[in-house]
Write a protein that holds these residues in place. Structure first.
Motif, PDB file in Angstrom:
ATOM      1  N   THR A 187      52.610  54.637  -2.765  1.00 46.92           N
ATOM      2  CA  THR A 187      52.454  55.418  -1.525  1.00 46.92           C
ATOM      3  C   THR A 187      51.639  54.644  -0.493  1.00 46.92           C
ATOM      4  N   ASP A 188      50.672  53.835  -0.938  1.00 49.23           N
ATOM      5  CA  ASP A 188      49.914  52.999  -0.003  1.00 49.23           C
ATOM      6  C   ASP A 188      50.833  51.982   0.671  1.00 49.23           C
ATOM      7  N   ARG A 189      51.705  51.355  -0.118  1.00 48.47           N
ATOM      8  CA  ARG A 189      52.647  50.381   0.461  1.00 48.47           C
ATOM      9  C   ARG A 189      53.618  51.070   1.413  1.00 48.47           C
ATOM     10  N   LEU A 190      54.067  52.261   1.082  1.00 45.19           N
ATOM     11  CA  LEU A 190      54.954  53.010   1.968  1.00 45.19           C
ATOM     12  C   LEU A 190      54.240  53.339   3.277  1.00 45.19           C
ATOM     13  N   ALA A 191      53.003  53.778   3.186  1.00 44.84           N
ATOM     14  CA  ALA A 191      52.231  54.099   4.396  1.00 44.84           C
ATOM     15  C   ALA A 191      52.065  52.853   5.263  1.00 44.84           C
ATOM     16  N   ASP A 192      51.767  51.717   4.643  1.00 48.34           N
ATOM     17  CA  ASP A 192      51.634  50.464   5.398  1.00 48.34           C
ATOM     18  C   ASP A 192      52.941  50.111   6.094  1.00 48.34           C
ATOM     19  N   PHE A 193      54.062  50.287   5.394  1.00 43.41           N
ATOM     20  CA  PHE A 193      55.371  49.982   5.979  1.00 43.41           C
ATOM     21  C   PHE A 193      55.653  50.894   7.166  1.00 43.41           C
ATOM     22  N   VAL A 194      55.438  52.187   6.995  1.00 40.31           N
ATOM     23  CA  VAL A 194      55.705  53.143   8.075  1.00 40.31           C
ATOM     24  C   VAL A 194      54.837  52.820   9.285  1.00 40.31           C
ATOM     25  N   GLU A 195      53.588  52.516   9.061  1.00 36.99           N
ATOM     26  CA  GLU A 195      52.698  52.175  10.174  1.00 36.99           C
ATOM     27  C   GLU A 195      53.127  50.889  10.865  1.00 36.99           C
ATOM     28  N   SER A 196      53.654  49.932  10.104  1.00 30.05           N
ATOM     29  CA  SER A 196      54.096  48.679  10.723  1.00 30.05           C
ATOM     30  C   SER A 196      55.368  48.885  11.551  1.00 30.05           C
ATOM     31  N   GLN A 197      56.155  49.884  11.233  1.00 26.26           N
ATOM     32  CA  GLN A 197      57.382  50.164  11.977  1.00 26.26           C
ATOM     33  C   GLN A 197      57.112  51.016  13.209  1.00 26.26           C
ATOM     34  N   ASN A 198      56.013  51.718  13.207  1.00 23.89           N
ATOM     35  CA  ASN A 198      55.647  52.590  14.333  1.00 23.89           C
ATOM     36  C   ASN A 198      54.210  52.264  14.761  1.00 23.89           C
ATOM     37  N   PRO A 199      54.041  51.171  15.536  1.00 23.52           N
ATOM     38  CA  PRO A 199      52.686  50.808  15.941  1.00 23.52           C
ATOM     39  C   PRO A 199      52.099  51.882  16.852  1.00 23.52           C
ATOM     40  N   PRO A 200      50.790  52.083  16.782  1.00 16.80           N
ATOM     41  CA  PRO A 200      50.162  53.101  17.641  1.00 16.80           C
ATOM     42  C   PRO A 200      50.321  52.733  19.107  1.00 16.80           C
ATOM     43  N   GLU A 201      50.446  53.768  19.940  1.00 15.51           N
ATOM     44  CA  GLU A 201      50.612  53.528  21.378  1.00 15.51           C
ATOM     45  C   GLU A 201      49.281  53.106  21.963  1.00 15.51           C
ATOM     46  N   GLN A 202      49.345  52.171  22.881  1.00 19.16           N
ATOM     47  CA  GLN A 202      48.140  51.684  23.565  1.00 19.16           C
ATOM     48  C   GLN A 202      47.821  52.610  24.738  1.00 19.16           C
ATOM     49  N   ASN A 203      46.562  52.967  24.898  1.00 14.69           N
ATOM     50  CA  ASN A 203      46.137  53.749  26.064  1.00 14.69           C
ATOM     51  C   ASN A 203      45.947  52.816  27.235  1.00 14.69           C
ATOM     52  N   ALA A 204      46.503  53.132  28.392  1.00 18.89           N
ATOM     53  CA  ALA A 204      46.427  52.251  29.552  1.00 18.89           C
ATOM     54  C   ALA A 204      45.243  52.553  30.411  1.00 18.89           C
TER      55      ALA A 204
END
Length: 114
Positions: A97-114
């Motif tokens: 589940t840790d590897r899955l979470a890492d994969f999901v996060e790498s596919q959906n990077p957090p949005e940058q605040n401008a």
């Protein structure tokens, strides 16, 4: 390895029944005579003794007879074997589940605040 697997199979078979799990839970508080162990269950003594037999064959409990009283107690080492196997499985799944979470996060990077 095969012998260890057979021992685990026997152990989990014994724990698969709610009556037997209740007996083990009760025995974790301390040894008890068969008659007292059987009281909460709505079944005849012969049926209850079959449950005890399964627990004893799996090694989860040990019984000893003093006079006419048979007393049961938990074998903590056998219970620890089940706990060890479950801990190993938990570690494997936690890693997955840790590897899955890492994969999901790498596919959906957090949005940058401008």
């Amino acid at each position: 390895m095969v012998n260890q697997q057979a021992a685990l199979d026997s152990l989990f078979h014994a724990l698969a029944d709610p009556t037997r799990r209740a007996v083990v839970s009760r025995l974790l508080k301390g040894a008890a005579p068969v008659k007292r162990l059987s009281e909460p269950f709505e079944m005849g003594l012969p049926a209850f003794l079959k449950h005890l037999s399964v627990l004893e064959l799996s090694g989860l409990i040990r019984t000893e007879k003093h006079g006419r009283v048979r007393t049961c107690r938990v074998d903590a080492e056998r219970l620890a074997a089940a706990e060890g196997w479950l801990s190993q499985q938990r570690a494997i799944w936690q890693g997955r589940t840790d590897r899955l979470a890492d994969f999901v996060e790498s596919q959906n990077p957090p949005e940058q605040n401008a």
